[in-house]
Design a protein around this motif. Structure first.
Motif, PDB file in Angstrom:
ATOM      1  N   ASP A 274     -67.643  53.546  19.243  1.00  0.00           N
ATOM      2  CA  ASP A 274     -66.372  54.228  19.496  1.00  0.00           C
ATOM      3  C   ASP A 274     -66.256  55.532  18.715  1.00  0.00           C
ATOM      4  OD1 ASP A 274     -65.822  52.111  21.079  1.00  0.00           O
ATOM      5  OD2 ASP A 274     -64.369  51.162  19.743  1.00  0.00           O
TER       6      ASP A 274
ATOM      7  N   CYS B  24     -59.028  52.748  20.469  1.00  0.00           N
ATOM      8  CA  CYS B  24     -59.008  52.538  21.921  1.00  0.00           C
ATOM      9  C   CYS B  24     -58.721  53.838  22.668  1.00  0.00           C
ATOM     10  CB  CYS B  24     -57.965  51.476  22.280  1.00  0.00           C
ATOM     11  SG  CYS B  24     -58.392  49.812  21.716  1.00  0.00           S
TER      12      CYS B  24
ATOM     13  N   GLU C  94     -61.891  55.862  22.773  1.00  0.00           N
ATOM     14  CA  GLU C  94     -62.834  55.388  23.798  1.00  0.00           C
ATOM     15  C   GLU C  94     -62.365  55.782  25.189  1.00  0.00           C
ATOM     16  OE1 GLU C  94     -65.943  53.796  25.765  1.00  0.00           O
ATOM     17  OE2 GLU C  94     -65.758  54.157  23.603  1.00  0.00           O
TER      18      GLU C  94
ATOM     19  N   MET D 171     -62.647  47.731  23.717  1.00  0.00           N
ATOM     20  CA  MET D 171     -61.203  47.962  23.741  1.00  0.00           C
ATOM     21  C   MET D 171     -60.454  46.651  23.951  1.00  0.00           C
ATOM     22  SD  MET D 171     -61.156  51.475  25.997  1.00  0.00           S
ATOM     23  CE  MET D 171     -59.369  51.571  26.102  1.00  0.00           C
TER      24      MET D 171
ATOM     25  N   ARG E  97     -60.642  44.588  20.762  1.00  0.00           N
ATOM     26  CA  ARG E  97     -59.793  45.127  19.710  1.00  0.00           C
ATOM     27  C   ARG E  97     -58.319  44.802  19.968  1.00  0.00           C
ATOM     28  NH1 ARG E  97     -62.156  48.766  16.353  1.00  0.00           N
ATOM     29  NH2 ARG E  97     -64.219  49.540  16.936  1.00  0.00           N
TER      30      ARG E  97
ATOM     31  N   LEU F 212     -55.106  45.147  28.132  1.00  0.00           N
ATOM     32  CA  LEU F 212     -55.666  46.355  28.733  1.00  0.00           C
ATOM     33  C   LEU F 212     -55.600  46.215  30.249  1.00  0.00           C
ATOM     34  CD1 LEU F 212     -57.223  49.044  28.354  1.00  0.00           C
ATOM     35  CD2 LEU F 212     -59.338  47.706  28.531  1.00  0.00           C
TER      36      LEU F 212
ATOM     37  N   MET G 269     -52.570  50.429  27.863  1.00  0.00           N
ATOM     38  CA  MET G 269     -52.661  49.474  26.755  1.00  0.00           C
ATOM     39  C   MET G 269     -51.252  49.034  26.380  1.00  0.00           C
ATOM     40  SD  MET G 269     -55.494  51.370  24.365  1.00  0.00           S
ATOM     41  CE  MET G 269     -54.747  52.992  24.604  1.00  0.00           C
TER      42      MET G 269
END
Length: 380
Positions: free
Chosen positions: A191, A288, A291, A340, A343, A351, A363
């Protein structure tokens, strides 16, 4: 030579230490008694003592096997025979089977073992009239201790077994933590460096184009590349030392830079002040977002990208939208998107990816009561 060494016979299992040898001291009393006997009684008595010693050894080696009950039955039978046909003082040998009865973890087997032990001790006691003789005060304390000892031994063994299981569980936890840490480091490297290296690549391509048409700007961009590479080195050091903490505000600045370098117009909508979001959530959401933007730059071929931050009574939504081809034909199986999802799951987030004139990545992070004290302003 090694084969002979490995096949060395053990008298008792090493894990029990010196304990089994201490118990053997009590065998001296029946041996002294048999020495004073004569003829068949003496010979047969020593045969039984020898068999008793065999059962004593085998019981330590067959703790978790079916043979354990058979060897214990033989030991009890020997004690019973000695008590009935030799001398009632042999009752004290009941401490041996009493110890092994306590090794039964199964309730049913423990009760059966305790019942059989009571029989081999009580029948000789009544047969010889020990409870109604001058020796009553001598035998009763020993009988009480013998009948209580299986419960104490069983309790101790259960505790030892639980401690063993706890140690094994701790070892597994340590292994899982190490594995998770390796996965986390790999994900963080992907990331963090993926984002920075993408920025360096884009600026390098820009410098290549500018060297002929605008040398001065090319020099400026080259210095930016150097600055970015130093930043990447710093990120790696912080990542390895596990001291890196990223805020959403800091990440949004980085987002603007990479989108500008890629020639993508950046738009921001919704919540502008994210300072009251908990640090852990900020760090995870920032990674996130990084990314998500990296994917936009690499795959979307978009001209515009917007980030919208909305707050509801239940959660905060971070929506990244582009007008390119996005991840339409790529699915959500990439390492980045998997990272993502992993996490966000740590903070109970979700997500969601949809395709509508580009790609929309959303998100959703739940609001923890007490962490968000004030309403923040919105701007479009």
């Amino acid at each position: 030579m090694n084969k002979i060494k490995n096949s060395k016979i053990q008298i008792f299992p090493k894990q029990y230490g010196f304990f089994p040898y201490m118990f053997l001291v009590y065998i001296a009393f029946p041996i002294l008694y048999l020495i004073n006997q004569s003829g068949f009684s003496r010979i047969f008595g020593f045969v039984l003592i020898s068999l008793f010693l065999v059962t004593y050894r085998q019981l330590y080696f067959t703790m978790q096997q079916k043979a354990f009950s058979y060897w214990l039955a033989v030991q009890m039978a020997i004690v019973f025979y000695f008590c009935m046909f030799y001398d009632p003082t042999f009752l004290f040998m009941g401490f041996f089977p009493a110890n092994f009865v306590g090794w039964y973890f199964d309730n049913k087997k423990f009760k059966i073992g305790l019942f059989c032990f009571a029989i081999i001790e009580l029948i000789p006691t009544f047969y010889h009239g020990l409870l109604f003789s001058k020796s009553t005060l001598y035998f009763i304390p020993f009988l009480v201790i013998m009948f209580l000892s299986p419960f104490g031994i069983r309790s101790m063994n259960k505790r030892m077994e639980l401690e063993k299981q706890l140690d094994q569980a701790n070892e597994k936890i340590k292994e899982l933590v190490k594995r998770e840490e390796r996965t986390r480091i790999a994900r963080d490297l992907h990331d963090t460096l993926g984002h920075t290296l993408s920025l360096i690549t884009l600026k390098s391509q820009l410098v290549e184009k500018l060297t002929k048409i605008d040398p001065e700007r090319a020099q400026i961009e080259a210095k930016e590349i150097e600055k970015t590479s130093r930043s990447a080195l710093k990120q790696v050091r912080e990542l390895v030392s596990n001291m890196r903490s990223i805020t959403i505000a800091e990440e949004l600045i980085q987002v603007q830079e990479i989108l500008k370098a890629a020639g993508i117009t950046y738009h921001h909508q919704g919540l502008t002040d994210t300072s009251e979001i908990p640090p852990v959530s900020q760090n995870i959401v920032s990674m996130c977002l990084r990314e998500a933007i990296t994917n936009v730059v690499k795959h979307s071929k978009a001209k515009n990208c917007s980030i919208t931050i909305l707050k509801t009574t239940e959660n905060i939504r971070f929506i990244v939208k582009d007008d390119g081809i996005g991840l339409k034909n790529k699915g959500i199986d990439g390492n980045g998107l998997k990272g993502m999802e992993e996490r966000l799951s740590l903070i109970d987030g979700n997500l969601i990816i949809t395709h509508q004139k580009g790609t929309i990545l959303e998100m959703q992070v739940p609001i923890v009561q007490g962490c968000y004290r004030n309403e923040s302003s919105y701007s479009v």
